[in-house]
Write a protein that holds these residues in place. Sequence first.
Motif, short mmCIF file in Angstrom:
data_model
loop_
_atom_site.label_atom_id
_atom_site.label_comp_id
_atom_site.label_asym_id
_atom_site.label_seq_id
_atom_site.Cartn_x
_atom_site.Cartn_y
_atom_site.Cartn_z
N ILE A 53 -4.65 -8.67 8.95
CA ILE A 53 -5.16 -9.24 10.20
C ILE A 53 -6.68 -9.13 10.26
N ASN A 54 -7.23 -8.07 9.64
CA ASN A 54 -8.68 -7.87 9.67
C ASN A 54 -9.43 -9.02 9.01
N PHE A 55 -8.76 -9.70 8.09
CA PHE A 55 -9.39 -10.87 7.45
C PHE A 55 -9.67 -11.95 8.50
N GLY A 100 -6.69 -0.09 8.65
CA GLY A 100 -6.68 -1.52 8.34
C GLY A 100 -7.99 -2.19 8.66
N ASP A 101 -8.61 -1.79 9.76
CA ASP A 101 -9.89 -2.36 10.15
C ASP A 101 -11.03 -1.81 9.30
N GLY A 102 -11.02 -0.49 9.05
CA GLY A 102 -12.15 0.16 8.40
C GLY A 102 -12.29 -0.08 6.92
N ILE A 103 -11.21 0.04 6.17
CA ILE A 103 -11.30 -0.04 4.71
C ILE A 103 -11.63 -1.45 4.24
N SER A 104 -10.90 -2.43 4.75
CA SER A 104 -11.07 -3.79 4.24
C SER A 104 -12.39 -4.42 4.64
N ASN A 105 -13.09 -3.85 5.63
CA ASN A 105 -14.40 -4.38 6.03
C ASN A 105 -15.40 -4.38 4.87
N SER A 106 -15.16 -3.52 3.89
CA SER A 106 -16.10 -3.40 2.77
C SER A 106 -15.85 -4.42 1.67
N ILE A 107 -14.86 -5.32 1.87
CA ILE A 107 -14.57 -6.29 0.81
C ILE A 107 -14.27 -7.70 1.31
N ILE A 108 -13.82 -7.84 2.55
CA ILE A 108 -13.42 -9.18 3.02
C ILE A 108 -14.64 -10.08 3.22
N PRO A 109 -14.55 -11.35 2.80
CA PRO A 109 -15.69 -12.27 2.93
C PRO A 109 -15.96 -12.73 4.35
#
Length: 469
Positions: free
Chosen positions: A374-376, A413-422
């Motif tokens: 969802i963070n994407f 889910g919000d914190g980790i993927s923030n470092s990679i999602i475009p």
Amino acid sequence: MEQEIKKKRFKVPHTYVIIFTLIIITAVLTYVIPAGQYQKMEIETETGTRTVVDPASYANVDSNPAQVFDVLKAFPKGLGAAQGIVFFIFIVGGSFNVINKTGAIEAGISKVALGLKGAEALLIPIIVFIFSIGGGTIGMAEEAIVFVPIGIALARSLGYDAVTGMAIVALGAATGFVSGFMNPFTVGVAQGIAGIPMFSGIGLRLAIWAASLVLVIGYIYRYANKVKKDPTKSIVYDLEQEEKDKTIDLSNIRKMTGRDILVLLVFFAGMGLIVFGVFKYGWYITEIASIFLAMGIVSGIVARMSFDDIAKNFISGAKDMATGALVVGLARGLLVIMEGSMIIDTIVYSLASVLAGLPKAISAVGMLIVQSLINFAIPSGSGQAATTMPIMAPLADVLGLTRQTAVLAYQFGDGISNSIIPTSGVLLANLSVAKIKYEQWFKFVAPLILLWTAVAAVFMVIAVLINYA
């Protein structure tokens, strides 16, 4: 010749090509994914009234798939929607270039680097730790962008590269953000919506922070040490060659002058004012950019630059940021397509529904994965909390999980993927300032994201076992 052909065949596309391709794919998916919508409602919390979605109100609405012209409009619309971050990048880039041209930053960093000579390894844990405090308390993300050029200059002066310099700042802040042990903008909001006391469950979050620190510091150090031993191992070796003349030579540094000291005083006073404003008045990127603009002008005056030179150096710095600033708008175009076609709520509803009926431990890990996906589509931490927590909190009740566990899944889910999602404007802003291509950063950070997610999954299982509350 065969090797050259092979290299060309497997060349990673330009960042713009990758993101525009994702926009086209998303537009195609709007013909497959039904349009849907949750109704909004107002709830009273300890901090006042908050708008959230009604978890029982999801309903399909008339389909509104993206047209060819919508795909083309996504870029300018994305620039409009992300204008705050886009102009922030231009202003900070221009202002920092004025400060940098005074030579004071180089002189100051040289002194620090000389002090760390022989103990270069201390740079990584010290900087990561400091920024993790900001990430864990004030949710430092956008605020860390201005420190990236300094991190890079310091890293290069000690034999590392731009990736190392950006990582110690950006991933340092992310380390604290992921645990969010006292972050009012993510954990605070999510816990308020879930109806549990703000910052409750801090013990486990501090353990997560410690584990994340060990993981991130170890990961960066392993890469940085490899680059120091053999610079050709750098993921951004071409960039390092281009920027070679900007690397500080510690064997031949000039003495710090009185003007340098005055410029550094202006710089640190400005940074102190930014930190004070963020804590005291909730300043955001507009206020931060304004202070940085003032820092650039005052620094130029103190260094006795002419007003024309201040203007020229500002324009030169802003021009260097153009590629990265524009990519922020392009990436925002992904969200423009999803919002216009009203498929975001459908994605949230569908992913949450998948979790029903699974065993507790698997459901908890599933929540983490769902929130990451969802963070994407919703990269804003508070926005994701407002959208998903009214759904995930009652879902946790149904699954026999504590609401604290649901909040933890959201935070991971919000914190980790923030470092990679475009679609993360902050990540793209950092890359813009660092002059690092998205595909290069992806290559560096992807293994860490997988490791970090595995660690998070372990903590989700622990949360289930201890009935985390």
